[in-house]
Design an enzyme around this catalytic site. Structure first.
Site: not given
Length: 526
Positions: A512, A358, A311, A19, A515
């Site tokens: 973090c 990107s 993140c 979001c 992943c």
């Protein structure tokens, strides 16, 4: 790689942020003055709506399933509009007209939200912001993130006899704030919620004459503050998931909301600790939990230092390159990732390129570090979008060429190193390589400007299960062969942290990378 328009089974799974949130508050001078944003003037009753729509549009990359806004004149009543699709689809001039007019109040406060679903279906009932009625009046909540202990919180709420109408984390937060807190003070309510859940969320809460901006103690999701300008005059304040939203709303970046910080923005002049008149006030800073709360991929407890855990993929993929985090621009970090990748995995080729768009900064950084030219090899069809056209044998045969045309003069007889930001399932890079070879490329090498994705994310990113991630299914050599590439290499975890930390001004520095490593910053509530 921007792959939103590659359809169905031809589509590479693209990572998605959950979001984007945006909020604004205008002083009396802001309501009565005229300012320019993105070449258009805003004033009087339309000022707040224009700000919200422009701010949400700038955050559209963070969520494209639905959009919503709430506005208030500083009194107890809140007006809300929500809709499915992009911001421009959800808020047509006809829909916004219902909030304007001589009989409508002057909107002084507002929140906006763009959504991708990580929990909760992509349906109108799950659109944010959520608005609830309480004995203390209405309040609204907009949320970015994903609660790691949502199941436990849901059980607690249901056992208290409180019903839930959606399956979203955002409704859990709303209920925790309005029914589970023992206090009527908003700072204490928010602090109570934060004591129940340490991550992952950035929240905007509109109540009465105030907006509360809240970032979880680990700072996992970004949030920043700015001052809205009319010329040199400050006429209001804004808060946003990313600072890129400030450029299109005549807003100057002040700072980021710190991990664990609760900030109050109010239309009433509130003295700060310094005694200066201002509408921004730090109400509290909630500390991070003890180190024993962290866990690894198996859920087992580990003893680690209690550092922030923003993140790291915000830098790699999610954020717009013109946004700033931790005192540095995302674009610069991505260039450093490319340069670091060149240092770790050089390649003897004629040119460096990328699939638009990107990974372009990383490709430029790689090229500069190697002393090679950066050359475009693809022309992107920007208008194909997600169409009504159904899959057919012809479309499957065309594949990625639906979206990318090859610039053959730049490709034929050339040795190319292609830079991308990530490989998730590996469905698309193979056809991309084949497309280049079919147009005469003599060699195609692949370099990925991030480490292999090996673990799911439970904090707001829709990374698939471990079994679906290509890095867990094939060795590096097996993947190279499957993609028909001449060579393949990833940026190392250490190299990524080096590139991100090089320009950080935050103290302490912590990110973090669960992943990539499976080391989560908190104990996972399976």
């Amino acid at each position: 790689m921007d792959l939103d328009a590659i359809d169905n089974e031809d589509q590479e799974f693209s990572l998605r942020e959950s979001c984007g949130v945006y909020g604004a508050i205008l002083f009396n001078s802001g309501i009565n003055s005229e300012a320019t944003t993105a070449g258009a003037s805003y004033r009087n009753t339309s000022s707040m709506l224009d700000l919200l729509v422009l701010g949400m549009t700038a955050l559209q990359h963070r969520g494209q399933e639905s959009a919503g806004l709430v506005v208030s004149d500083g009194g107890p009543k809140i007006c809300v509009q929500r809709g499915m699709g992009l911001v421009a689809q959800a808020f047509t001039p006809e829909r916004l007209a219902s909030l304007l007019g001589a009989d409508k109040p002057v909107w002084r406060l507002g929140l906006g939200h763009t959504r991708y679903s990580t929990l909760g279906a992509s349906e109108s009932i799950n659109c944010q912001p959520f608005v609830v009625e309480t004995t203390c009046g209405q309040f609204a909540v907009a949320h970015n993130g994903e609660l790691v202990n949502a199941n436990r919180l849901k059980s607690e709420i249901l056992q208290a006899g409180i019903g839930l109408s959606t399956d979203t984390d955002s409704e859990l937060i709303t209920q925790m704030l309005c029914t589970r807190s023992p206090s009527q003070c908003w700072t204490e309510r928010i602090t109570y919620f934060m004591s129940k859940c340490s991550t992952s969320y950035s929240l905007l809460i509109l109540t009465g004459d105030s907006i509360y901006a809240v970032r979880d103690p680990f700072g996992n999701r970004p949030l920043c503050l700015g001052e809205i300008l009319c010329g040199d005059e400050v006429i209001g304040y804004a808060v946003s998931s990313e600072s890129c939203a400030f450029q299109s709303t005549s807003t100057r970046l002040l700072r980021e909301v710190q991990p664990g910080e609760i900030v109050r923005l109010s239309i009433q002049q509130q003295p700060e600790l310094s005694g200066a008149a201002s509408t921004i006030e730090t109400c509290a800073i909630v500390p991070r939990p003890s180190a024993s709360s962290s866990s690894n991929a198996t859920g087992a407890s580990e003893s680690t230092a209690v550092l922030p855990a923003m993140c790291i993929f915000e830098y790699v993929y999610f954020a717009r390159p013109d946004s700033q985090f931790e005192g540095q621009q995302v674009y610069s970090v991505r260039r450093r990732c490319g340069a670091q990748l060149a240092s770790e995995s050089p390649c003897s080729v004629d040119l460096v390129s990328t699939v638009p768009e990107s990974a372009t900064p990383a490709a430029m950084g790689y090229a500069s570090a190697c002393g090679l030219p950066y050359v475009e090899v693809f022309c992107k069809n920007r208008y194909i979008g997600r169409t009504f056209i159904q899959p057919s044998n012809l479309l499957r045969q065309v594949g990625v060429a639906k979206k990318f045309g090859v610039i053959e003069e730049n490709v034929r007889d050339k040795r190319i190193v292609l830079i991308d930001d990530s490989i998730v399932r590996g469905n698309t890079m193979g056809p991309i390589v084949s497309l280049l070879r079919s147009h005469g490329a003599s060699e195609v090498h692949i370099r990925i400007a991030s480490p292999p994705l090996r673990h799911p994310c439970y904090m707001g990113i829709n990374i698939p299960t471990k079994e679906e991630l290509i890095a867990n299914k094939l060795t590096l050599e097996q993947l190279r062969r499957a993609l028909n590439a001449d060579s393949l290499a990833y940026l190392s975890v250490e190299g990524l942290h080096k590139a991100v930390s090089a320009g950080c001004t935050s103290n302490p520095i912590g990110h973090c990378d669960a992943c990539l490593t499976g080391k989560y910053p908190v104990q996972l509530d399976w």
